[in-house]
Design an enzyme around this catalytic site. Structure first.
Site, mmCIF file in Angstrom:
data_model
loop_
_atom_site.group_PDB
_atom_site.id
_atom_site.type_symbol
_atom_site.label_atom_id
_atom_site.label_comp_id
_atom_site.label_asym_id
_atom_site.label_seq_id
_atom_site.Cartn_x
_atom_site.Cartn_y
_atom_site.Cartn_z
ATOM 1 N N ASP A 108 34.535 33.267 44.975
ATOM 2 C CA ASP A 108 35.142 34.295 46.315
ATOM 3 C C ASP A 108 33.346 34.961 46.374
ATOM 4 O OD1 ASP A 108 37.702 34.729 46.417
ATOM 5 O OD2 ASP A 108 37.424 36.846 45.011
HETATM 6 N N1 URA Z 1 39.569 34.806 40.439
HETATM 7 C C1 URA Z 1 38.742 35.799 42.220
HETATM 8 O O1 URA Z 1 39.993 36.819 42.402
HETATM 9 N N2 URA Z 1 38.362 35.709 42.309
HETATM 10 C C2 URA Z 1 37.074 34.282 42.037
HETATM 11 O O2 URA Z 1 36.220 34.128 42.768
HETATM 12 C C3 URA Z 1 37.708 33.868 40.863
HETATM 13 C C4 URA Z 1 38.555 33.647 40.316
#
Ligand code: URA
Length: 242
Positions: A108
């Site tokens: 993310d």
């Molecule tokens: N899980 C999440 O919630 N975000 C990420 O970036 C990776 C795994």
């Protein structure tokens, strides 16, 4: 390409480590010792079977490139984006050099940590294949008190909009006053916002998330957010054995 750049790209260490190695007389080209780090190696020489050896071991011609980036928060895991910064902006490579490279999996925008970037599509495909259940380990700071009950629920497999596979949750530290916990969680999948959704399912919120490993590949903690390095040969071999 310069000999030091070539060997560094093959995973023999940083440019300065490789320069020392070359100076020490450990590198042979077509069985002749070469101590000049600036010696030019042409792509077609490699394709035509020029022999390069280091400390008596033949260096295979590596057609692919592998980078480990410590992704900083605030950039997108994408190869390009018209509006914002992407993870590719942290690799100081020319546009043609970047053309075939892709991040393996997605973090993310606000997530930090280990991101593999490669042009080895087969390896990327294997690491991401849902059938292979490659472990991804994250460090996280959680708003709320993470409990042993949560550990059990993660281990059983949480019910999200899908049935999540069992995950290993390890409580590192709980600050009862601040109502905050530090944890490590290892998941075998990589669904959208998965870690955040898993904590949401037990009524808690992820306030900081960082990936620390993917399969056998562990984030080099000497890399600050935004820094990258090429993978060492042993790291690529470990990933290939995954
Ligand atoms: N899980 C999440 O919630 N975000 C990420 O970036 C990776 C795994």
């Amino acid at each position: 390409m310069r000999l030091d750049k070539y060997l560094s790209g093959q995973g023999f260490g940083t440019r300065s480590e490789v320069k020392k190695l070359i100076k020490s007389g450990a590198v042979f080209i077509n069985e002749v010792s070469v101590c000049d780090a600036g010696f030019q190696i042409r792509e077609e020489d490699l394709e035509n079977g020029i022999s390069v050896s280091v400390q008596g071991k033949e260096v295979g011609y590596k057609a692919h490139r592998y980078y480990m980036l410590n992704k900083p928060a605030g950039c997108l895991t994408a190869t390009e984006d018209a509006r914002g910064k992407t993870v590719m902006d942290f690799l100081p490579l020319s546009a043609p050099e970047k053309r075939k490279l892709c991040p393996v999996g997605r973090l993310d925008k606000d997530t930090e940590g280990l991101l593999l970037i490669t042009d080895d599509g087969d390896l990327a495909h294997r690491l991401l294949s849902p059938k292979r259940h490659v472990d991804k380990c994250y460090f996280a700071v959680i708003e709320g008190i993470v409990t042993e009950e949560d550990v059990e629920k993660f281990a059983e497999g949480l019910e999200l909009s899908f049935q999540a596979l069992p995950a290993r949750l390890k409580i590192l530290e709980v600050d009862a006053e601040k109502k905050e916990s530090r944890i490590e969680v290892t998941i075998q999948e990589g669904k959208y916002h998965q870690v955040k959704r898993m904590f949401g399912a037990v009524g808690k919120k992820v306030v900081y998330l960082k990936r620390i490993s993917m399969g056998n590949l562990v984030l080099d903690e000497t890399l600050k957010p935004g820094e990258y390095r090429e993978l060492r040969r042993e790291e690529v071999e470990l990933l290939e054995a995954e």
